[in-house]
Design a protein around this motif. Structure first.
Motif, PDB file in Angstrom:
ATOM      1  N   VAL A   1       0.869  -1.294   0.154  1.00  0.00           N
ATOM      2  CA  VAL A   1      -0.121   0.060   0.134  1.00  0.00           C
ATOM      3  C   VAL A   1       0.897   1.123  -0.052  1.00  0.00           C
ATOM      4  O   VAL A   1       0.754   2.237  -0.595  1.00  0.00           O
ATOM      5  N   ALA A   2       2.086   1.163   0.687  1.00  0.00           N
ATOM      6  CA  ALA A   2       2.752   2.394   0.772  1.00  0.00           C
ATOM      7  C   ALA A   2       3.468   2.591  -0.482  1.00  0.00           C
ATOM      8  O   ALA A   2       3.788   3.809  -1.006  1.00  0.00           O
ATOM      9  N   VAL A   3       4.187   1.605  -1.124  1.00  0.00           N
ATOM     10  CA  VAL A   3       4.512   1.462  -2.311  1.00  0.00           C
ATOM     11  C   VAL A   3       3.795   2.274  -3.478  1.00  0.00           C
ATOM     12  O   VAL A   3       4.257   3.227  -4.367  1.00  0.00           O
ATOM     13  N   VAL A   4       2.479   1.758  -3.463  1.00  0.00           N
ATOM     14  CA  VAL A   4       1.655   2.438  -4.413  1.00  0.00           C
ATOM     15  C   VAL A   4       1.395   3.666  -4.313  1.00  0.00           C
ATOM     16  O   VAL A   4       1.393   4.521  -5.120  1.00  0.00           O
ATOM     17  N   GLY A   5       0.957   4.074  -2.863  1.00  0.00           N
ATOM     18  CA  GLY A   5       0.926   5.543  -2.711  1.00  0.00           C
ATOM     19  C   GLY A   5       1.976   6.420  -3.041  1.00  0.00           C
ATOM     20  O   GLY A   5       1.878   7.601  -3.423  1.00  0.00           O
ATOM     21  N   LEU A   6       3.293   6.079  -2.776  1.00  0.00           N
ATOM     22  CA  LEU A   6       4.398   6.896  -2.727  1.00  0.00           C
ATOM     23  C   LEU A   6       4.753   6.844  -4.233  1.00  0.00           C
ATOM     24  O   LEU A   6       5.283   7.933  -4.647  1.00  0.00           O
ATOM     25  N   THR A   7       4.357   5.816  -5.127  1.00  0.00           N
ATOM     26  CA  THR A   7       4.752   5.946  -6.431  1.00  0.00           C
ATOM     27  C   THR A   7       3.726   6.939  -7.370  1.00  0.00           C
ATOM     28  O   THR A   7       4.373   8.006  -8.100  1.00  0.00           O
ATOM     29  N   PHE A   8       2.455   7.264  -6.860  1.00  0.00           N
ATOM     30  CA  PHE A   8       1.709   8.324  -7.021  1.00  0.00           C
ATOM     31  C   PHE A   8       2.321   9.732  -6.692  1.00  0.00           C
ATOM     32  O   PHE A   8       2.570  10.772  -7.593  1.00  0.00           O
ATOM     33  N   LEU A   9       2.763   9.861  -5.561  1.00  0.00           N
ATOM     34  CA  LEU A   9       3.249  10.876  -4.960  1.00  0.00           C
ATOM     35  C   LEU A   9       4.638  11.431  -5.551  1.00  0.00           C
ATOM     36  O   LEU A   9       4.815  12.502  -5.577  1.00  0.00           O
ATOM     37  N   LEU A  10       5.504  10.412  -5.910  1.00  0.00           N
ATOM     38  CA  LEU A  10       6.682  10.777  -6.728  1.00  0.00           C
ATOM     39  C   LEU A  10       6.273  11.007  -8.016  1.00  0.00           C
ATOM     40  O   LEU A  10       7.113  12.292  -8.742  1.00  0.00           O
ATOM     41  N   GLY A  11       5.202  10.860  -8.657  1.00  0.00           N
ATOM     42  CA  GLY A  11       5.044  11.449  -9.898  1.00  0.00           C
ATOM     43  C   GLY A  11       4.375  12.862  -9.830  1.00  0.00           C
ATOM     44  O   GLY A  11       4.895  13.771 -10.733  1.00  0.00           O
ATOM     45  N   VAL A  12       3.850  13.318  -8.766  1.00  0.00           N
ATOM     46  CA  VAL A  12       3.424  14.517  -8.624  1.00  0.00           C
ATOM     47  C   VAL A  12       4.607  15.395  -8.315  1.00  0.00           C
ATOM     48  O   VAL A  12       4.990  16.514  -9.080  1.00  0.00           O
ATOM     49  N   SER A  13       5.648  15.030  -7.312  1.00  0.00           N
ATOM     50  CA  SER A  13       6.638  15.772  -7.047  1.00  0.00           C
ATOM     51  C   SER A  13       7.647  15.893  -8.106  1.00  0.00           C
ATOM     52  O   SER A  13       8.341  17.076  -8.374  1.00  0.00           O
ATOM     53  N   ALA A  14       7.994  14.837  -9.000  1.00  0.00           N
ATOM     54  CA  ALA A  14       8.817  15.186 -10.066  1.00  0.00           C
ATOM     55  C   ALA A  14       8.247  15.953 -11.199  1.00  0.00           C
ATOM     56  O   ALA A  14       9.193  16.898 -11.641  1.00  0.00           O
ATOM     57  N   PHE A  15       7.051  15.832 -11.503  1.00  0.00           N
ATOM     58  CA  PHE A  15       6.613  16.936 -12.566  1.00  0.00           C
ATOM     59  C   PHE A  15       6.303  18.196 -12.128  1.00  0.00           C
ATOM     60  O   PHE A  15       6.186  18.874 -12.812  1.00  0.00           O
ATOM     61  N   TYR A  16       6.012  18.389 -10.858  1.00  0.00           N
ATOM     62  CA  TYR A  16       5.699  19.658 -10.062  1.00  0.00           C
ATOM     63  C   TYR A  16       6.910  20.370 -10.375  1.00  0.00           C
ATOM     64  O   TYR A  16       6.952  21.621 -10.549  1.00  0.00           O
ATOM     65  N   THR A  17       8.222  19.797 -10.254  1.00  0.00           N
ATOM     66  CA  THR A  17       9.566  20.467 -10.543  1.00  0.00           C
ATOM     67  C   THR A  17       9.851  20.766 -11.708  1.00  0.00           C
ATOM     68  O   THR A  17      10.648  21.882 -12.116  1.00  0.00           O
ATOM     69  N   ALA A  18       9.112  20.029 -12.653  1.00  0.00           N
ATOM     70  CA  ALA A  18       9.612  20.015 -14.293  1.00  0.00           C
ATOM     71  C   ALA A  18       9.657  21.536 -14.845  1.00  0.00           C
ATOM     72  O   ALA A  18      10.503  21.834 -15.371  1.00  0.00           O
ATOM     73  N   PRO A  19       8.545  22.139 -14.681  1.00  0.00           N
ATOM     74  CA  PRO A  19       8.321  23.497 -15.114  1.00  0.00           C
ATOM     75  C   PRO A  19       9.350  24.432 -14.636  1.00  0.00           C
ATOM     76  O   PRO A  19       9.716  25.249 -15.551  1.00  0.00           O
ATOM     77  N   ALA A  20       9.538  24.560 -13.330  1.00  0.00           N
ATOM     78  CA  ALA A  20      10.454  25.058 -12.919  1.00  0.00           C
ATOM     79  C   ALA A  20      12.102  25.055 -13.354  1.00  0.00           C
ATOM     80  O   ALA A  20      12.933  25.833 -13.702  1.00  0.00           O
ATOM     81  N   LEU A  21      12.447  23.696 -13.446  1.00  0.00           N
ATOM     82  CA  LEU A  21      13.792  23.170 -14.112  1.00  0.00           C
ATOM     83  C   LEU A  21      13.799  23.923 -15.599  1.00  0.00           C
ATOM     84  O   LEU A  21      14.899  24.296 -15.871  1.00  0.00           O
ATOM     85  N   ASN A  22      12.614  23.562 -16.405  1.00  0.00           N
ATOM     86  CA  ASN A  22      12.691  23.984 -17.646  1.00  0.00           C
ATOM     87  C   ASN A  22      12.893  25.542 -17.869  1.00  0.00           C
ATOM     88  O   ASN A  22      13.628  26.011 -18.623  1.00  0.00           O
ATOM     89  N   ALA A  23      12.125  26.350 -17.097  1.00  0.00           N
ATOM     90  CA  ALA A  23      12.095  27.808 -16.958  1.00  0.00           C
ATOM     91  C   ALA A  23      13.562  28.542 -16.534  1.00  0.00           C
ATOM     92  O   ALA A  23      13.956  29.350 -17.029  1.00  0.00           O
ATOM     93  N   ARG A  24      14.075  27.746 -15.605  1.00  0.00           N
ATOM     94  CA  ARG A  24      15.533  27.966 -15.079  1.00  0.00           C
ATOM     95  C   ARG A  24      16.417  28.118 -16.177  1.00  0.00           C
ATOM     96  O   ARG A  24      17.068  29.192 -16.295  1.00  0.00           O
ATOM     97  N   ILE A  25      16.480  27.069 -17.085  1.00  0.00           N
ATOM     98  CA  ILE A  25      17.382  26.911 -18.146  1.00  0.00           C
ATOM     99  C   ILE A  25      17.194  27.913 -19.216  1.00  0.00           C
ATOM    100  O   ILE A  25      17.897  28.794 -19.787  1.00  0.00           O
ATOM    101  N   PHE A  26      15.831  28.174 -19.353  1.00  0.00           N
ATOM    102  CA  PHE A  26      15.333  29.087 -20.325  1.00  0.00           C
ATOM    103  C   PHE A  26      15.701  30.665 -20.085  1.00  0.00           C
ATOM    104  O   PHE A  26      16.299  31.258 -20.765  1.00  0.00           O
ATOM    105  N   ASN A  27      15.580  30.839 -18.721  1.00  0.00           N
ATOM    106  CA  ASN A  27      15.881  32.196 -18.399  1.00  0.00           C
ATOM    107  C   ASN A  27      17.113  32.512 -18.518  1.00  0.00           C
ATOM    108  O   ASN A  27      17.375  33.884 -18.834  1.00  0.00           O
ATOM    109  N   ILE A  28      18.198  31.715 -18.205  1.00  0.00           N
ATOM    110  CA  ILE A  28      19.416  31.950 -18.040  1.00  0.00           C
ATOM    111  C   ILE A  28      20.211  32.020 -19.100  1.00  0.00           C
ATOM    112  O   ILE A  28      21.385  32.223 -19.377  1.00  0.00           O
ATOM    113  N   ALA A  29      19.516  31.130 -20.184  1.00  0.00           N
ATOM    114  CA  ALA A  29      20.030  30.990 -21.651  1.00  0.00           C
ATOM    115  C   ALA A  29      19.385  31.594 -22.466  1.00  0.00           C
ATOM    116  O   ALA A  29      19.280  31.288 -23.738  1.00  0.00           O
ATOM    117  N   ALA A  30      18.470  32.716 -22.454  1.00  0.00           N
ATOM    118  CA  ALA A  30      17.760  33.406 -23.089  1.00  0.00           C
ATOM    119  C   ALA A  30      18.591  33.827 -24.378  1.00  0.00           C
ATOM    120  O   ALA A  30      17.937  34.199 -25.534  1.00  0.00           O
TER     121      ALA A  30
END
Length: 424
Positions: free
Chosen positions: A290-319
């Motif tokens: 049960v824990a593994v299933v729930g944590l897999t969902f949460l890991l998907g949230v956290s990983a892709f929650y960060t993705a827009p910021a990671l992309n934006a950071r590179i585009f901002n400093i490499a404009a």
């Protein structure tokens, strides 16, 4: 929104499914190819390596080629790569097919993004890119679990055939619906763009992106054997859990995209921090289904929650590098997708077990947090220096005007000599 943009989104769905679907196919593929699961996991790294190399190289190499023709060629090569993988007689042939497919995938991303932006008005560019990225998110929700389902019931090769069929549909759409896009009249100055790599902030952004993505995929790449061999779930659960990761990815993308522009570093550091916590919990609770299933969902949230910021950071400093900024971001993510599965395979080979991939992934994301904090410190120092220089310049202008008129800026008579100094 032009129909052609949705055709590009469909193409990205096929590309993304191929990139990530092996996460649910490793046990069957390894058994059929008579290799270890860590060795089979290197096929994920092979695709990522192709993306790392292909993104910048093809972004430059295809600058002066007709966009529509280039897209047709790239999606055709990609589809043939899937067919080659489906009929591969050996692990070596399958490995090469993954690299070739990845090169085509990277080129399609680079050219497809330019085509999507060229087909819409300036105020619709973000929506056009959202359609393309949405294809990748849907690949995680539907394509990857579907690949695992096909692998479970029809063999792992059927998943490659399915992606090949999706590529054929995408090819038909590109041929019939993508218009001819005029080439830019001015060739980008690549020598000038290459100077962005002298900036330490660019390299910090690349490392943070690579480590954060690598940490998640260090564990995610071996999720199927962790679910079955450690958590004790039946193999039929694997597609469902992979789909939960994809749903989490959609949720995370929506949240991160909403807040990243206004709170970039806050989203970045909190998201990577959450991924670190979830990976540690996954390692500690790997035997609890049960824990593994729930944590897999949460890991998907956290990983892709960060993705827009990671992309934006590179585009901002490499404009200053419009040709290489997107390629740099793509390469950074896939550098993580290369190193993460490789590291996971090494700790498994060292007999630490499948749960150890989460520990290794947590170490990578922890390193990403440290480097993100360093980058934030440099960013604040640079912003402070800019304010000081701007303030000094303003004061200097006021002093000059005061000297010329014999009055200070307040309008009162000057009572002494006027001086101007620049604060360090």
């Amino acid at each position: 929104m032009p129909v052609a943009v949705y055709v590009l989104g469909l193409s990205v769905f096929a590309l993304g499914t191929s990139e990530f679907m092996l996460s649910g196919l490793l046990p069957e593929l390894a058994a059929d190819m008579k290799v270890s699961i860590p060795t089979a996991g290197l096929l994920i790294s092979a695709f990522a390596i192709g993306m790392v190399i292909g993104a910048p190289v093809l972004a430059v190499a295809t600058l002066r080629l007709p966009r529509r023709t280039t897209l047709i060629a790239l999606i055709s090569v990609f589809g043939l790569g899937q067919v080659a993988g489906a009929v591969a007689p050996s692990y070596e042939v399958l490995f090469v097919s993954r690299v070739v497919s990845a090169l085509a995938c990277a080129g399609f991303w680079a050219v497809g993004a330019a085509v999507a932006i060229a087909m819409v008005a300036p105020d619709a560019r973000a929506r056009a890119m959202a359609v393309m990225i949405g294809g990748l998110s849907i690949a995680n929700v539907l394509g990857v679990p579907a690949g695992a389902f096909l692998g479970e019931h029809l063999g792992w090769r059927s998943a490659f055939w399915a992606v090949g069929a999706a590529s054929a549909v995408a090819l038909a759409g590109v041929v019939t619906l993508i218009p001819k896009i005029p080439l830019p009249t001015e060739r980008p100055r690549l020598r000038r763009e290459l100077t962005i790599y002298r900036d330490r902030q660019v390299w910090l952004a690349i490392l943070v992106t690579s480590l954060s993505a690598g940490g998640v995929f260090c564990a995610f790449s071996y999720l199927a054997p962790l679910l079955t061999d450690v958590a004790g779930l039946e193999s039929g659960w694997v597609p469902t859990v992979l789909a939960l990761f994809g749903v989490g990815a959609l949720v995370g993308t929506a949240l991160g995209g909403r807040y990243a522009d206004a709170h970039l570093f806050a989203v970045l550091i909190s998201g990577v921090g959450a991924s670190t916590v979830f990976l540690v919990l996954l390692a500690l609770l790997a035997s609890q289904p049960v824990a593994v299933v729930g944590l897999t969902f949460l890991l998907g949230v956290s990983a892709f929650y960060t993705a827009p910021a990671l992309n934006a950071r590179i585009f901002n400093i490499a404009a200053a590098a419009p040709t290489l900024a997107g390629a740099t971001a793509t390469a950074a993510f896939n550098l993580g997708n290369t190193s993460g599965p490789w590291l996971g395979g090494r700790v498994i080979d060292a007999d630490f077990g499948f749960a150890s991939t989460a520990w290794a992934g947590g170490a990578m994301t922890l390193a990403a947090i440290v480097l993100a904090a360093v980058s934030l410190r440099f960013h604040r120092a640079s912003a402070k220096a800019s304010r000081v220089v701007t303030g000094s310049a303003t004061a200097g202008a006021a002093s000059t005007a005061s000297t010329a008129s014999g009055k200070p800026a307040s309008g009162k008579p000057a009572s002494g000599p006027v001086s101007c100094s620049v604060a360090e």
